[in-house]
Design a protein around this motif. Structure first.
Motif, PDB file in Angstrom:
ATOM      1  N   ILE A  40       0.841  -1.200   0.000  1.00  0.00           N
ATOM      2  CA  ILE A  40       0.000   0.000   0.000  1.00  0.00           C
ATOM      3  C   ILE A  40       0.877   1.250   0.000  1.00  0.00           C
ATOM      4  O   ILE A  40       0.661   2.177  -0.791  1.00  0.00           O
ATOM      5  CB  ILE A  40      -0.941   0.000   1.223  1.00  0.00           C
ATOM      6  CG1 ILE A  40      -1.932  -1.160   1.124  1.00  0.00           C
ATOM      7  CG2 ILE A  40      -1.677   1.328   1.346  1.00  0.00           C
ATOM      8  CD1 ILE A  40      -2.783  -1.349   2.371  1.00  0.00           C
ATOM      9  N   ARG A 228      -6.419   3.375   4.452  1.00  0.00           N
ATOM     10  CA  ARG A 228      -7.360   2.724   3.546  1.00  0.00           C
ATOM     11  C   ARG A 228      -8.512   2.197   4.398  1.00  0.00           C
ATOM     12  O   ARG A 228      -8.426   2.182   5.626  1.00  0.00           O
ATOM     13  CB  ARG A 228      -6.695   1.547   2.820  1.00  0.00           C
ATOM     14  CG  ARG A 228      -5.542   1.943   1.907  1.00  0.00           C
ATOM     15  CD  ARG A 228      -6.044   2.472   0.571  1.00  0.00           C
ATOM     16  NE  ARG A 228      -4.933   2.841  -0.314  1.00  0.00           N
ATOM     17  CZ  ARG A 228      -4.362   2.018  -1.181  1.00  0.00           C
ATOM     18  NH1 ARG A 228      -4.765   0.751  -1.260  1.00  0.00           N
ATOM     19  NH2 ARG A 228      -3.376   2.432  -1.959  1.00  0.00           N
ATOM     20  N   GLU A 232      -9.263  -3.231   3.008  1.00  0.00           N
ATOM     21  CA  GLU A 232      -8.213  -3.085   1.999  1.00  0.00           C
ATOM     22  C   GLU A 232      -6.815  -3.215   2.588  1.00  0.00           C
ATOM     23  O   GLU A 232      -5.826  -3.215   1.834  1.00  0.00           O
ATOM     24  CB  GLU A 232      -8.340  -1.723   1.312  1.00  0.00           C
ATOM     25  CG  GLU A 232      -9.624  -1.519   0.544  1.00  0.00           C
ATOM     26  CD  GLU A 232      -9.693  -0.130  -0.084  1.00  0.00           C
ATOM     27  OE1 GLU A 232      -9.615  -0.052  -1.325  1.00  0.00           O
ATOM     28  OE2 GLU A 232      -9.805   0.861   0.656  1.00  0.00           O
TER      29      GLU A 232
END
Length: 358
Positions: A40, A228, A232
């Motif tokens: 991420i 997020r 996620e």
């Protein structure tokens, strides 16, 4: 862009990583605060395509006569991928090649120098390099996920108490530190005006023997992770390991009451896998092309690694959790240096000046 590589800063953060089971996440402690580096963060910093696909590192790609001819032009066996050394040699004699072949050579330079980022003379993986024959497929491939996996696989295999070289796009780790510790980034990262995008381009970096240990210990603001939705946060990886401790850290960060802070009581010393903190003396050794290697001479001082011992509460707001952190960053006498594998960026840019696109 001329980026200043701060190996000591990256080494310092790596030495304070948590002992976790997951292969594709890295957590480091800044004081008592956990800081996450995952796909991420990598995607947010680089802007690269990080989508999940099956057979990520072994895509199906037929060996054609056109491919064999192009591989022969750059002086590579069709069964291997080109090395940075071979690509740089080809860049010097490609002026009369077709536009598509020059595009392919440029893409291979990026692939070898930053996605794989291996030793200057080491071959890249043929299974991935062959994708360059289909330019559209190459341009849309999830190279961000490939680059992140190369970096994490390399880090996982290293002993940070000795001299080591890391493969992959390691500069992203340095920029991650600047973003996770905004005050440090502002003071040492040489941020550029107007915050260019992607965030990877927002800093010029900084070289030199700065006292990063003290600088990190003075941080008053820590960004633990890129926000997020909680669903996620748990990304799909083939053969990833489950780790309830990491899941608990994420659950606590999402569900903790306002103004709640981490403390050293959240972490326990791991006696099974002691971390050795070397007292080091860094010396330069022979250079290979534009890539400098460093040797670290060490006197070992044992210090335990840390492991999460928190349990994610069913209702965290009802728990009696300490309000103030009391921990300080463990003493580090080491600021060893990490050589960067792959092609030197300035050298590639010089070679690209002769690569005219029609």
């Amino acid at each position: 862009m001329d980026f200043g590589w701060a190996s000591r800063l990256v080494h310092y953060m790596l030495c304070f990583k948590l002992n976790i089971k997951k292969k594709y996440e890295l957590w480091s402690l800044v004081g008592a605060d956990p800081v996450m580096f995952s796909l991420i963060e990598f995607e947010q910093l680089t802007g690269l395509n990080c989508e999940y696909i099956e057979h990520l590192e072994n895509p199906r790609c037929e060996v054609t006569n056109e491919m064999a001819s192009f591989w022969e032009r750059i002086g590579v066996s069709v069964d291997a991928g080109p090395s940075s050394e071979q690509i740089i040699r080809a860049l010097k004699r490609c002026q009369e090649w077709s536009r598509d072949d020059r595009m392919r050579l440029g893409y291979l330079a990026i692939f070898s120098g930053f996605i794989e980022g291996r030793k200057y003379s080491s071959a890249t993986r043929a299974s991935l390099a062959r994708l360059v024959m289909d330019l559209e497929r190459f341009e849309n491939y999830p190279w961000g996920r490939v680059a992140f996996k190369v970096l994490m696989d390399s880090l996982r295999a290293k002993d940070f108490t000795k001299s080591y070289t890391v493969d992959g796009f390691i500069q992203v780790l340095q920029v991650w530190i600047y973003h996770a510790l905004p005050e440090l980034g502002a003071n040492y990262g040489n941020p550029l005006p107007n915050r260019p995008s992607p965030p990877l381009l927002a800093f010029k970096g900084g070289k030199g023997r700065k006292c990063f240990k003290d600088a990190i210990s003075r941080q008053t603001r820590v960004i633990n992770y890129v926000e997020r939705n909680i669903e996620e946060m748990f990304l799909k990886w083939d053969n990833e390991r489950e780790d309830v401790f990491v899941e608990n850290i994420i659950q606590v960060m999402f569900n903790a009451p306002p103004n709640w802070k981490w403390t050293t009581n959240c972490w326990e010393d791991e006696d099974i896998y002691p971390w050795t903190n070397p007292k080091t003396h860094v010396v330069y050794v022979k250079e290979e092309s534009s890539v400098k290697s460093l040797v670290v001479r060490e006197e070992d001082i044992e210090r335990p690694s840390k492991r999460a011992r928190i349990e994610a509460p069913a209702d965290p707001r009802s728990e009696d959790i300490p309000d103030n952190p009391s921990g300080a960053i463990p003493d580090s006498r080491s600021e060893a240096s990490i050589p960067v594998s792959g092609v030197d960026k300035a050298y590639i840019e010089k070679c690209f000046k002769d690569l005219k696109m029609s």
